[in-house]
Design a protein around this motif. Structure first.
Motif, PDB file in Angstrom:
ATOM      1  N   TRP A 146       0.827  -1.207   0.000  1.00 50.42           N
ATOM      2  CA  TRP A 146       0.000   0.000   0.000  1.00 50.42           C
ATOM      3  C   TRP A 146       0.869   1.268   0.000  1.00 50.42           C
ATOM      4  CZ3 TRP A 146      -0.935   3.346   4.397  1.00 50.42           C
ATOM      5  CH2 TRP A 146      -1.877   4.337   4.132  1.00 50.42           C
ATOM      6  N   GLN A 147       2.023   1.254   0.710  1.00 54.16           N
ATOM      7  CA  GLN A 147       2.890   2.426   0.746  1.00 54.16           C
ATOM      8  C   GLN A 147       3.714   2.565  -0.526  1.00 54.16           C
ATOM      9  OE1 GLN A 147       5.251   2.109   4.272  1.00 54.16           O
ATOM     10  NE2 GLN A 147       3.534   2.350   5.675  1.00 54.16           N
ATOM     11  N   LYS A 148       4.162   1.450  -1.092  1.00 53.24           N
ATOM     12  CA  LYS A 148       5.029   1.516  -2.258  1.00 53.24           C
ATOM     13  C   LYS A 148       4.253   1.735  -3.559  1.00 53.24           C
ATOM     14  CE  LYS A 148       8.984   0.904  -0.225  1.00 53.24           C
ATOM     15  NZ  LYS A 148      10.023   1.956  -0.243  1.00 53.24           N
ATOM     16  N   LEU A 149       3.057   1.146  -3.662  1.00 52.48           N
ATOM     17  CA  LEU A 149       2.321   1.189  -4.924  1.00 52.48           C
ATOM     18  C   LEU A 149       1.063   2.028  -4.833  1.00 52.48           C
ATOM     19  CD1 LEU A 149       2.613  -2.604  -5.893  1.00 52.48           C
ATOM     20  CD2 LEU A 149       4.140  -0.722  -6.512  1.00 52.48           C
ATOM     21  N   ASP A 150       1.013   2.914  -3.879  1.00 48.83           N
ATOM     22  CA  ASP A 150      -0.212   3.689  -3.676  1.00 48.83           C
ATOM     23  C   ASP A 150      -0.483   4.616  -4.858  1.00 48.83           C
ATOM     24  OD1 ASP A 150      -2.447   4.738  -2.307  1.00 48.83           O
ATOM     25  OD2 ASP A 150      -1.248   6.468  -1.690  1.00 48.83           O
ATOM     26  N   THR A 151       0.560   5.127  -5.469  1.00 45.21           N
ATOM     27  CA  THR A 151       0.388   6.097  -6.557  1.00 45.21           C
ATOM     28  C   THR A 151       0.507   5.480  -7.942  1.00 45.21           C
ATOM     29  OG1 THR A 151       2.745   6.639  -6.445  1.00 45.21           O
ATOM     30  CG2 THR A 151       1.265   7.961  -5.091  1.00 45.21           C
ATOM     31  N   ILE A 152       0.618   4.154  -8.018  1.00 43.91           N
ATOM     32  CA  ILE A 152       0.783   3.492  -9.315  1.00 43.91           C
ATOM     33  C   ILE A 152      -0.607   3.155  -9.872  1.00 43.91           C
ATOM     34  CG2 ILE A 152       1.812   1.563 -10.544  1.00 43.91           C
ATOM     35  CD1 ILE A 152       3.795   3.572  -9.353  1.00 43.91           C
ATOM     36  N   VAL A 153      -0.949   3.753 -10.991  1.00 44.51           N
ATOM     37  CA  VAL A 153      -2.228   3.502 -11.672  1.00 44.51           C
ATOM     38  C   VAL A 153      -1.906   3.203 -13.141  1.00 44.51           C
ATOM     39  CG1 VAL A 153      -4.493   4.393 -12.262  1.00 44.51           C
ATOM     40  CG2 VAL A 153      -3.408   5.072 -10.099  1.00 44.51           C
ATOM     41  N   LEU A 154      -2.328   2.029 -13.603  1.00 45.16           N
ATOM     42  CA  LEU A 154      -2.128   1.621 -14.992  1.00 45.16           C
ATOM     43  C   LEU A 154      -3.403   1.930 -15.781  1.00 45.16           C
ATOM     44  CD1 LEU A 154      -0.366  -1.837 -14.422  1.00 45.16           C
ATOM     45  CD2 LEU A 154       0.646   0.453 -14.538  1.00 45.16           C
ATOM     46  N   PHE A 182     -13.363   3.399 -24.040  1.00 44.52           N
ATOM     47  CA  PHE A 182     -13.340   3.460 -22.579  1.00 44.52           C
ATOM     48  C   PHE A 182     -11.889   3.553 -22.092  1.00 44.52           C
ATOM     49  CE2 PHE A 182     -17.125   1.222 -23.857  1.00 44.52           C
ATOM     50  CZ  PHE A 182     -18.122   1.779 -23.059  1.00 44.52           C
ATOM     51  N   VAL A 183     -11.746   4.139 -20.872  1.00 43.07           N
ATOM     52  CA  VAL A 183     -10.452   4.196 -20.181  1.00 43.07           C
ATOM     53  C   VAL A 183     -10.558   3.319 -18.946  1.00 43.07           C
ATOM     54  CG1 VAL A 183      -8.758   5.635 -19.013  1.00 43.07           C
ATOM     55  CG2 VAL A 183      -9.943   6.510 -21.036  1.00 43.07           C
ATOM     56  N   VAL A 184      -9.791   2.234 -18.926  1.00 35.92           N
ATOM     57  CA  VAL A 184      -9.775   1.298 -17.793  1.00 35.92           C
ATOM     58  C   VAL A 184      -8.566   1.646 -16.922  1.00 35.92           C
ATOM     59  CG1 VAL A 184      -9.664  -1.101 -17.084  1.00 35.92           C
ATOM     60  CG2 VAL A 184     -10.911  -0.466 -19.171  1.00 35.92           C
ATOM     61  N   SER A 185      -8.828   2.018 -15.669  1.00 37.85           N
ATOM     62  CA  SER A 185      -7.762   2.371 -14.708  1.00 37.85           C
ATOM     63  C   SER A 185      -7.599   1.228 -13.724  1.00 37.85           C
ATOM     64  CB  SER A 185      -8.108   3.663 -13.966  1.00 37.85           C
ATOM     65  OG  SER A 185      -8.244   4.744 -14.882  1.00 37.85           O
ATOM     66  N   PHE A 186      -6.377   0.714 -13.646  1.00 36.96           N
ATOM     67  CA  PHE A 186      -6.068  -0.396 -12.743  1.00 36.96           C
ATOM     68  C   PHE A 186      -5.189   0.149 -11.614  1.00 36.96           C
ATOM     69  CE2 PHE A 186      -3.597  -4.035 -11.299  1.00 36.96           C
ATOM     70  CZ  PHE A 186      -4.586  -4.977 -11.107  1.00 36.96           C
ATOM     71  N   PHE A 187      -5.688   0.092 -10.371  1.00 35.91           N
ATOM     72  CA  PHE A 187      -4.992   0.623  -9.195  1.00 35.91           C
ATOM     73  C   PHE A 187      -4.226  -0.505  -8.525  1.00 35.91           C
ATOM     74  CE2 PHE A 187      -8.584   3.300 -10.057  1.00 35.91           C
ATOM     75  CZ  PHE A 187      -8.109   4.595  -9.867  1.00 35.91           C
ATOM     76  N   MET A 188      -2.890  -0.344  -8.485  1.00 36.57           N
ATOM     77  CA  MET A 188      -2.046  -1.406  -7.940  1.00 36.57           C
ATOM     78  C   MET A 188      -2.183  -1.551  -6.434  1.00 36.57           C
ATOM     79  SD  MET A 188      -0.396  -2.800 -10.461  1.00 36.57           S
ATOM     80  CE  MET A 188       0.951  -3.603  -9.607  1.00 36.57           C
ATOM     81  N   ALA A 189      -2.431  -0.478  -5.728  1.00 35.51           N
ATOM     82  CA  ALA A 189      -2.512  -0.532  -4.262  1.00 35.51           C
ATOM     83  C   ALA A 189      -3.965  -0.638  -3.864  1.00 35.51           C
ATOM     84  CB  ALA A 189      -1.864   0.700  -3.635  1.00 35.51           C
ATOM     85  N   GLY A 190      -4.451  -1.870  -3.748  1.00 31.78           N
ATOM     86  CA  GLY A 190      -5.806  -2.087  -3.282  1.00 31.78           C
ATOM     87  C   GLY A 190      -5.811  -2.618  -1.876  1.00 31.78           C
TER      88      GLY A 190
END
Length: 731
Positions: free
Chosen positions: A598-606, A629-637
């Motif tokens: 959560w701390q390392k990948l909180d700002t990573i959005v694909l 469409f724009v699909v946003s994948f949030f790494m820090a879930g």
């Protein structure tokens, strides 16, 4: 007023002090007496005009205040600038010789005595707003009242200007004869001839402050010149009182506190001190250090520390000007090697000096004598005789130590003592284990043994962590330090449990591969530390093969995989993860988050570009082919622990950009949430599925990823996209 200020400034520039009354006469003279007026002894003036008269105070009175009663027998002090004037009311009656007004200044207050009798017809109202007019113009705008005279014959009793001038001179002469208290500011002597000017105590030379020599009052007057009388005050030449000019120095000047700063002469010496009633010494030698600070000539005497002397040592005489017998103070010339100096009743002999001191005095033409030896103190002779070695070892029967131990009842040649002296501080460390897994609830316990060779005692500590990573040690100390028995000891009677050396383990009984029976437990020795190996090789002669460690590690056992019951919709409690905890534990716990991810990948959005795909039983209409469409994948879930394994899942959000002239408003298509795979409530989409060309089934809608932004491509190429294992893979 300007004349008075000039008089004070002139007297101060000549280095002379001028007291208030005499300065007033010297500065004013009698020029302030106005012709055509009548004056009273209380220093009021009267200007007659027919049957009325104008009354005020004289210039002499506004600067001097008469004390209660006034007259020639009074003494004066400076009144100064007036701040308030109290006047009578119009229509009131004033009487000659009585008070009719009060004037106040910053220093004092004074009554104004009426010189005539009559009715007040007018008062100077402007004095209420500006009382300084009495100081600046006492005979003009500073008048006080106008009186309708009741008896014009009273004017004949007043003084004319000449008589008033003589009266003022007589008043000042009478003032000189008055005896006043010996207090600051009170004096009846001639202020100019008897003054005591305050001289400067410092002068500056080459930018440094230097003290001037202190001079007596007689010397001050001698420098200031002969006495100056009042008539000579204005004719005194400034050159007579000005100080003489000091010729400029040929070399740059530096005071002693600058040129000799931190320069200290150090001498070494001693003095004898009587020691009565002592069988060991009749006198004692005490060494001292004499420090002479060159910047101010002060001295300090200290005594160096002598161990085990029992004497309070340190500073014997604090830094000060050391007085010398016969008067004066000790200086550099009084200190020399081989010379005695007396400091507060103690005769100290100087025996040596340091190198800086010898060099400093040699530059000034003085050669110090060679260093002298300190005399031998009687106590040093006694202590040297006691500490003289006998030449015998402690193991020798004729040694003094053996004789002293025999007097104390000890056996000087005991085996235990020799062992302690020979092996003191030597500790052997072994690693052991106790396997009792053959019984119910048995475990594998790990221990370490410390064997103290000096007294053949041992202690056993339990290692808290097992080789398989579990922790079983509740009490770290298994056996306190003591003799290590070979079997079960104890008896019914007191004293039967005492052990002999043959009943205990010795150092030769401990070796790798041996099994020790300790309190009914079979402890197996499988290793030792490097220091123990070296000890056995040097003292016992073991080979490297006998000291090789035995591998007791065991392969990790695979944990049994619990079987999950089939998911039944409607029976879950909370989220599927919460329901899963009820299946894994008797007391469910909330899922734990993966804080590192959560701390390392909180700002990573694909972010990916996606289009709709037809699904089973679902066709696309014409307008769906044009939608993007724009699909946003949030790494820090979110994340949770499942079977002691931390599992993290991610979230997905879908956004449809608005397209003009399509009839579709666009906007948020799917709220950010965790999306499970079709037909499963335990498997969700991870970054492993987020590849260009992958089809995602999001709640019945199929999206094909056709492109990715630049950041997503760079991040995917630099990192592992295998993703975390879903729950269905774990089970």
């Amino acid at each position: 007023m300007a004349l008075a200020a000039f008089a004070k400034q002139a007297a101060g520039s000549l280095g002379l002090r001028c007291s208030a009354p005499l300065c007033a006469l010297a500065t004013r003279g009698y020029a302030t007496v106005v012709d055509g007026l009548s004056y009273s002894k209380e220093h009021e003036w009267v200007k007659a005009d027919g049957g009325s008269a104008t009354v005020g105070i004289t210039d002499f009175a506004q600067a001097r205040q008469a004390t209660a009663g006034g007259g020639s027998g009074s003494w004066f002090e400076e009144l100064g600038d007036l701040v308030y004037v109290e006047l009578p009311e119009v229509g009131s009656t004033v009487t000659a010789g009585e008070r009719f007004s009060v004037v106040e200044s910053v220093k004092a207050a004074s009554d104004v005595i009426s010189p005539v009798t009559g009715e007040v017809t007018e008062v100077n109202a402007s004095l209420s707003d500006d009382s300084s007019k009495v100081n600046s113009d006492p005979f003009g705008e500073g008048w006080m009242i106008k009186v309708k005279l009741a008896d014009e014959g009273e004017l004949a009793g007043l003084m004319d200007p000449k008589a008033y001038t003589d009266f003022c001179e007589t008043t000042m002469n009478d003032y000189k004869q008055i005896k006043v208290p010996m207090l600051p500011g009170y004096s009846t002597s001639e202020p100019i001839t008897g003054g005591r000017p305050k001289t400067q105590s410092l002068q500056h030379r080459n930018g440094y402050a230097v003290s001037l020599p202190v001079r007596s009052a007689f010397q001050v007057h001698a420098v200031a010149g002969p006495a100056v009388t009042g008539s000579q005050l204005w004719t005194a030449s400034p050159s007579e009182a000005a100080p003489a000019q000091v010729p400029a120095a040929t070399t740059p000047f530096q005071p002693k506190y600058v040129s000799l700063d931190k320069k200290v002469l150090r001498y070494f010496g001693w003095f004898g001190e009587a020691v009565p009633d002592s069988p060991l010494e009749s006198w004692r030698l005490r060494r001292v250090e004499v420090l002479l600070y060159l910047e101010d000539g002060t001295m300090q005497v200290t005594e160096p520390h002598a161990p085990n002397s029992g004497i309070t040592q340190g500073t014997l005489a604090k830094r000060q000007m050391m007085p010398k017998e016969g008067g004066g103070f000790l200086q550099v010339a009084d200190l020399a090697v081989g010379k005695c100096v007396r400091v507060y009743g103690r005769d100290m002999r100087i025996v040596d000096a340091d190198s800086f001191t010898r060099e400093y005095v040699a530059q000034r033409g003085v050669q110090l004598a060679p260093a002298e030896a300190y005399p031998v103190s009687p106590i040093e002779v006694v202590l040297a005789a006691k500490c003289k070695p006998s030449g015998l070892s402690r193991s020798d029967p004729d040694s003094p130590s053996s004789f002293a131990e025999a007097l104390l009842g000890r056996e000087h040649n005991s085996k235990s003592l020799q062992q302690f002296l020979q092996h003191g501080g030597e500790v052997l460390r072994f690693y052991m284990l106790w396997d009792n897994r053959d019984v119910q609830f048995g475990e594998l316990h790990m221990y370490k043994l410390h064997f103290f060779v000096a007294d053949a005692t041992a202690e056993i500590m339990e290692v808290p962590e097992e080789p398989n990573g579990t922790t079983t040690a509740l009490f770290p100390t298994f056996l306190k330090r003591g003799p290590l028995p070979k079997g079960v000891v104890g008896g019914a009677l007191p004293g039967q449990g005492r052990l002999t050396p043959d009943q205990c383990y010795a150092a030769v009984d401990l070796r790798i591969g041996a099994t020790l029976s300790v309190l009914g437990r079979q402890l197996f020795i499988y290793d030792c530390d490097e220091a123990t190996r070296k000890w056995y090789q040097s003292h016992v002669g073991y080979s490297n093969e006998a000291l090789t460690a035995i591998d007791v590690s065991e392969p990790k056992k695979a944990l049994p995989v619990p079987e999950l019951p089939p998911a039944r919709f409607g029976l879950g409690i909370g989220s599927p993860e919460d329901s899963l905890q009820n299946c894994l534990r008797l007391v469910p716990k909330p899922p734990k988050r993966d804080h590192y991810r959560w701390q390392k990948l909180d700002t990573i959005v694909l972010r990916y570009e996606a289009v709709l795909e037809p699904g089973t039983g679902r066709k696309l209409i014409n307008i769906d082919h044009e939608r993007r469409f724009v699909v946003s994948f949030f790494m820090a879930g979110e994340s949770l622990f499942v079977a002691a394994v931390l599992v993290a899942y991610q979230t997905i959000a879908v956004f449809e950009p608005p397209q003009p002239n399509t009839g579709l408003p666009g906007g948020k298509f799917l709220e950010r949430a965790k999306v499970y795979k079709p037909g499963s409530k335990l498997a969700w989409y991870t970054e492993a599925e987020m590849q260009v060309g992958t089809v995602l089934d999001l709640h019945g809608r199929r999206f094909r990823l056709v492109a990715a932004d630049a950041f997503t491509e760079q991040w995917s190429a630099a990192h592992d996209m295998s993703g975390g294992a879903p729950l269905e893979v774990l089970y």
